[in-house]
Design an enzyme around this catalytic site. Structure first.
Site, PDB file in Angstrom:
ATOM      1  N   GLY A  91       0.810  -1.222   0.000  1.00 31.74           N
ATOM      2  CA  GLY A  91       0.000   0.000   0.000  1.00 31.74           C
ATOM      3  C   GLY A  91       0.839   1.265   0.000  1.00 31.74           C
ATOM      4  O   GLY A  91       0.538   2.215  -0.728  1.00 31.74           O
ATOM      5  N   THR A  92       1.897   1.273   0.800  1.00 32.03           N
ATOM      6  CA  THR A  92       2.718   2.489   0.915  1.00 32.03           C
ATOM      7  C   THR A  92       3.311   2.866  -0.435  1.00 32.03           C
ATOM      8  O   THR A  92       3.241   4.031  -0.855  1.00 32.03           O
ATOM      9  CB  THR A  92       3.860   2.246   1.937  1.00 32.03           C
ATOM     10  OG1 THR A  92       3.265   1.866   3.175  1.00 32.03           O
ATOM     11  CG2 THR A  92       4.709   3.479   2.126  1.00 32.03           C
ATOM     12  N   ASN A 171      -7.828   3.495   9.037  1.00 30.99           N
ATOM     13  CA  ASN A 171      -7.275   2.284   9.649  1.00 30.99           C
ATOM     14  C   ASN A 171      -7.311   2.316  11.173  1.00 30.99           C
ATOM     15  O   ASN A 171      -7.251   1.274  11.813  1.00 30.99           O
ATOM     16  CB  ASN A 171      -5.835   2.072   9.175  1.00 30.99           C
ATOM     17  CG  ASN A 171      -5.003   3.327   9.292  1.00 30.99           C
ATOM     18  OD1 ASN A 171      -5.331   4.348   8.680  1.00 30.99           O
ATOM     19  ND2 ASN A 171      -3.953   3.281  10.076  1.00 30.99           N
ATOM     20  N   GLN A 199      -7.661  -0.416   3.532  1.00 34.28           N
ATOM     21  CA  GLN A 199      -8.468  -1.103   4.552  1.00 34.28           C
ATOM     22  C   GLN A 199      -9.803  -1.618   4.005  1.00 34.28           C
ATOM     23  O   GLN A 199     -10.552  -2.276   4.728  1.00 34.28           O
ATOM     24  CB  GLN A 199      -8.726  -0.167   5.756  1.00 34.28           C
ATOM     25  CG  GLN A 199      -7.475   0.126   6.575  1.00 34.28           C
ATOM     26  CD  GLN A 199      -6.933  -1.087   7.343  1.00 34.28           C
ATOM     27  OE1 GLN A 199      -7.636  -2.064   7.584  1.00 34.28           O
ATOM     28  NE2 GLN A 199      -5.668  -1.025   7.723  1.00 34.28           N
ATOM     29  N   SER A 219      -3.507  -3.842  -0.660  1.00 36.21           N
ATOM     30  CA  SER A 219      -2.345  -4.444  -0.005  1.00 36.21           C
ATOM     31  C   SER A 219      -2.734  -5.841   0.491  1.00 36.21           C
ATOM     32  O   SER A 219      -3.632  -5.984   1.324  1.00 36.21           O
ATOM     33  CB  SER A 219      -1.916  -3.558   1.164  1.00 36.21           C
ATOM     34  OG  SER A 219      -0.852  -4.157   1.851  1.00 36.21           O
ATOM     35  N   ALA A 220      -2.038  -6.870  -0.023  1.00 38.23           N
ATOM     36  CA  ALA A 220      -2.461  -8.256   0.196  1.00 38.23           C
ATOM     37  C   ALA A 220      -2.522  -8.672   1.664  1.00 38.23           C
ATOM     38  O   ALA A 220      -3.386  -9.441   2.061  1.00 38.23           O
ATOM     39  CB  ALA A 220      -1.512  -9.201  -0.561  1.00 38.23           C
ATOM     40  N   HIS A 221      -1.596  -8.141   2.484  1.00 39.40           N
ATOM     41  CA  HIS A 221      -1.540  -8.652   3.865  1.00 39.40           C
ATOM     42  C   HIS A 221      -2.696  -8.159   4.737  1.00 39.40           C
ATOM     43  O   HIS A 221      -2.810  -8.570   5.888  1.00 39.40           O
ATOM     44  CB  HIS A 221      -0.180  -8.354   4.505  1.00 39.40           C
ATOM     45  CG  HIS A 221       0.078  -6.920   4.880  1.00 39.40           C
ATOM     46  ND1 HIS A 221       0.163  -6.516   6.183  1.00 39.40           N
ATOM     47  CD2 HIS A 221       0.273  -5.822   4.129  1.00 39.40           C
ATOM     48  CE1 HIS A 221       0.424  -5.214   6.220  1.00 39.40           C
ATOM     49  NE2 HIS A 221       0.504  -4.771   4.980  1.00 39.40           N
ATOM     50  N   THR A 257      12.590  -7.055 -11.015  1.00 36.10           N
ATOM     51  CA  THR A 257      11.970  -8.374 -11.200  1.00 36.10           C
ATOM     52  C   THR A 257      10.786  -8.515 -10.249  1.00 36.10           C
ATOM     53  O   THR A 257      10.884  -8.193  -9.067  1.00 36.10           O
ATOM     54  CB  THR A 257      13.013  -9.491 -10.953  1.00 36.10           C
ATOM     55  OG1 THR A 257      14.087  -9.271 -11.857  1.00 36.10           O
ATOM     56  CG2 THR A 257      12.417 -10.874 -11.175  1.00 36.10           C
ATOM     57  N   CYS A 349      -2.144  11.548  23.307  1.00 31.47           N
ATOM     58  CA  CYS A 349      -1.021  12.379  23.751  1.00 31.47           C
ATOM     59  C   CYS A 349       0.167  12.158  22.827  1.00 31.47           C
ATOM     60  O   CYS A 349       0.345  11.104  22.244  1.00 31.47           O
ATOM     61  CB  CYS A 349      -0.672  12.111  25.204  1.00 31.47           C
ATOM     62  SG  CYS A 349       0.517  10.835  25.473  1.00 31.47           S
TER      63      CYS A 349
HETATM   64  N1  PLP Z   1      -2.834   2.885   4.027  1.00 28.71           N
HETATM   65  C1  PLP Z   1      -3.588   2.412   5.046  1.00 28.71           C
HETATM   66  C2  PLP Z   1      -4.933   2.991   5.286  1.00 28.71           C
HETATM   67  C3  PLP Z   1      -3.101   1.389   5.856  1.00 28.71           C
HETATM   68  O1  PLP Z   1      -3.845   0.928   6.858  1.00 28.71           O
HETATM   69  C4  PLP Z   1      -1.810   0.869   5.576  1.00 28.71           C
HETATM   70  C5  PLP Z   1      -1.231  -0.173   6.444  1.00 28.71           C
HETATM   71  O2  PLP Z   1      -1.484  -0.223   7.638  1.00 28.71           O
HETATM   72  C6  PLP Z   1      -1.088   1.381   4.484  1.00 28.71           C
HETATM   73  C7  PLP Z   1      -1.627   2.385   3.743  1.00 28.71           C
HETATM   74  C8  PLP Z   1       0.260   0.841   4.134  1.00 28.71           C
HETATM   75  O3  PLP Z   1       0.135  -0.421   3.530  1.00 28.71           O
HETATM   76  P1  PLP Z   1       1.400  -1.410   3.447  1.00 28.71           P
HETATM   77  O4  PLP Z   1       1.587  -1.981   4.809  1.00 28.71           O
HETATM   78  O5  PLP Z   1       0.984  -2.452   2.452  1.00 28.71           O
HETATM   79  O6  PLP Z   1       2.559  -0.615   2.969  1.00 28.71           O
END
Ligand code: PLP
Length: 401
Positions: A91-92, A171, A199, A219-221, A257, A349
């Protein structure tokens, strides 16, 4: 008792008995466990099919075919064309591609986001602001994290053509944004719309013919696939420049790759998620409802952050609980951990080592209250919910006078 009299063997037995008891896992928004069916689909690509997908011989072609089938599967599920799907490391990276790739290619000078976004979006846009590429505006929201659509409209109308990044669901607090309404506004103002769907992909259905976003992210995980693999949907006709330069992989946009077994696992996880979605949604929503009822019954002054407790406004997988002010709040996650409950948390906080949650801080949550996020998956059970609530209640239950 002297040191040599201490019953170390007893302590060892006790500790190993404790450690052999599995903790219950309620941190599925952070990551999920791999579905055995997904592992089975990946295994041939870890064991036998090792060819490089860019090679033109049989070994390579076999693996290339698996990647292109995975692309077709994902495209089909979100009603896109295969050419609109690019594989990434998660995702990132996909968020970075959408932002850097389109802002620089299209020469956009302004971006709109919200302080409630994941750091994958916030830090990316802030980096582009710092480098002088863009000016960044934040959409206002209320104390429960609901976006101010009138303000978004104003920003779109008064600023130059914008890159808009607003997530489908949060998230931490689970709030679901009305991405259809956001997409419609963006279309009206000719803005480029990226929505972080990390999410929601694998938990809800997406149709890119209906939702006119330029970018979606998976994001697969987050849905029982492997870690380190994801995808970016890029609407046909939207240009992006490469972030990673090198070979011609992923249509010259993302060199290197391919993570073949990851991509195969991603597609399989998505297939399973769509196949079983209705049942899982019903099961997990039931667990969430049970959490809410049990927490209200057991803990005085329990509250819920964001719109987390409203079924129609939040992810069925996430419940963000606000606990009463107490001395134990500092040690909340640690105490739950030793009582065999794995969760995420974060108070509002933001000092010292306790960096806190930028989302709860933006909502002006009371920093004296504790906050934990329960996030559930298809593998959780009602017994686990009861167990977790019991552990929490032990810490907060009022001692009778
Ligand atoms: N965006 C959201 C809303 C997420 O919850 C997350 C992961 O927690 C990410 C992006 C990042 O995804 P990844 O862990 O696949 O880089």
């Amino acid at each position: 008792m002297s040191l040599h009299e201490f019953p170390f063997s007893l302590l060892r037995t006790h500790l190993s008995a404790l450690m052999s008891q599995q903790a219950v896992y309620f941190d599925n928004a952070a990551t999920t466990s791999l579905d055995p069916e997904v592992l089975e689909a990946m295994m041939p690509f870890l064991q036998n099919h090792f060819g490089n997908p860019s090679s033109i011989h049989g070994h390579g072609r076999q693996v290339r075919a698996a990647i292109e089938n995975a692309r077709k599967t994902i495209a089909h599920l979100i009603n896109a064309a295969p050419a609109e799907i690019s594989f990434t490391s998660g995702g990132t990276e996909a968020d970075n591609y959408a932002a850097f790739g389109s802002i620089r290619t299209l020469g956009l000078r302004h971006a709109i986001t919200s302080p409630l976004e994941h750091h994958a979006v916030l830090h990316t846009l802030q980096a582009l602001e710092k480098s002088g590429d863009i000016q960044l505006s934040y959409v206002r929201h209320d104390e429960r994290g609901r976006l101010d659509m009138v303000h978004l409209d104003e920003l779109l109308a008064t600023q130059p053509r914008s890159f808009v990044s607003l997530m489908h669901a949060n998230n931490e607090i689970g709030n679901i944004n009305d991405v259809q309404a956001i997409a419609d506004l963006c279309l009206q103002h000719d803005a480029i719309f990226h929505t972080d769907t990390v999410q929601t992909i694998g938990h809800y259905r997406h149709d890119v013919q209906q939702l006119k976003a330029h970018f979606l992210v998976g994001s697969a995980h987050k849905f029982h696939g492997p870690k380190g693999v994801g995808f970016l949907y890029t609407r046909s006709g939207t240009q992006v420049t490469p972030l990673i330069h090198g070979g011609a992989q992923e249509r010259n946009v993302r060199a290197g790759t391919e993570n073949v077994y990851g991509i195969v696992g991603l597609a399989k996880a998505m297939e399973i998620a769509y196949r079983d979605m209705a049942n899982h949604q019903r099961h997990i929503q039931g667990l969430k409802d049970l959490f809410i009822t049990a927490l209200r019954a057991e803990i005085e002054d329990v509250q819920f952050n964001g719109t987390s407790a409203e079924a129609d406004q939040s992810l069925y997988t996430v419940l963000n609980v606000s606990l009463p002010p107490s001395d134990i709040n500092e040690m909340l996650l640690f105490n739950l951990d030793i009582n065999r409950v794995s969760v995420s948390g974060g108070s509002a906080c933001s000092s010292g080592a306790n960096a806190g949650s930028h989302v709860l801080s933006a909502l002006n949550c009371d920093p004296s209250r504790g906050a934990i996020r329960f996030s559930m998956s298809k593998y959780n059970t009602a017994e686990e919910v009861k167990f977790a609530v019991e552990q929490l209640a032990k810490m907060y239950r009022k001692v009778p006078a």
